[in-house]
Design an enzyme around this catalytic site. Sequence first.
Site, PDB file in Angstrom:
ATOM      1  N   HIS A  11       0.844  -1.195   0.000  1.00  0.00           N
ATOM      2  CA  HIS A  11       0.000   0.000   0.000  1.00  0.00           C
ATOM      3  C   HIS A  11       0.878   1.243   0.000  1.00  0.00           C
ATOM      4  CE1 HIS A  11      -3.429   2.548   0.864  1.00  0.00           C
ATOM      5  NE2 HIS A  11      -2.749   3.081   1.863  1.00  0.00           N
ATOM      6  N   LYS A  32      -0.788  10.561   1.534  1.00  0.00           N
ATOM      7  CA  LYS A  32       0.167  10.040   0.545  1.00  0.00           C
ATOM      8  C   LYS A  32      -0.193  10.482  -0.871  1.00  0.00           C
ATOM      9  CE  LYS A  32      -0.803   5.880   1.839  1.00  0.00           C
ATOM     10  NZ  LYS A  32      -1.756   6.187   2.898  1.00  0.00           N
ATOM     11  N   ASP A  50      -1.947   3.937  -4.472  1.00  0.00           N
ATOM     12  CA  ASP A  50      -2.717   2.998  -3.663  1.00  0.00           C
ATOM     13  C   ASP A  50      -2.096   1.613  -3.600  1.00  0.00           C
ATOM     14  OD1 ASP A  50      -4.868   2.510  -1.901  1.00  0.00           O
ATOM     15  OD2 ASP A  50      -5.915   1.440  -3.485  1.00  0.00           O
ATOM     16  N   ARG A 119      17.224  15.055  15.779  1.00  0.00           N
ATOM     17  CA  ARG A 119      17.236  16.422  15.253  1.00  0.00           C
ATOM     18  C   ARG A 119      18.492  16.655  14.432  1.00  0.00           C
ATOM     19  NH1 ARG A 119      15.858  21.117  19.024  1.00  0.00           N
ATOM     20  NH2 ARG A 119      15.946  22.077  16.982  1.00  0.00           N
TER      21      ARG A 119
END
Length: 184
Positions: A11, A32, A50, A119
């Site tokens: 997916h 997405k 998809d 970070r």
Amino acid sequence: MSSAHPPLTVHGVFVAVDGLGVWLKGASGAGKSELGLELISRGHRLIADDAIDLHLEDERSGPRLIGRCPPLLESFIEVRGLGILNLRRLYGDEALAAEATLDLVIDLDATGEASPEERLSGRRTQTTVHGIAVSTVALPRRVGHNLAVLVEAACRDHRLRLAGYDACADLVARQAQRIVTEPL
């Protein structure tokens, strides 16, 4: 080329960004397809929306994963609020690509605050598909973030890392050199 394994359908959205095959991965509703559409509008190419068929292919240089769109879904993208769009009709053939090697995974499911280490170095892991480890970058979804720009930067950084350059290591080395050469 030979493929001893059947394709694995996963997916997500698969796009070619500056020549890299990028799997946009995340939960349903993560954005997405909208991110894919934004990347297409910036000149990149959609391979699949998809459902992505990942084929393991043996090459002389070693195995690689090739992502393709299931034939039924070719050219189509589903964007919440807009429904089904035909990108070939909206943007032309240049908005689509038939396939690409899977080079990078962008995971849109990142949550929580980044640790101090993250970070500096980012949220980088690996995703294993058909036994092949693929570099993965987790990007948190936040209001105001331009994810398309972040994906493009992640792709450029990935290329630099493949060439042996790590910006975090470069900065740490500069700081260490400065500490050594400048008296307190």
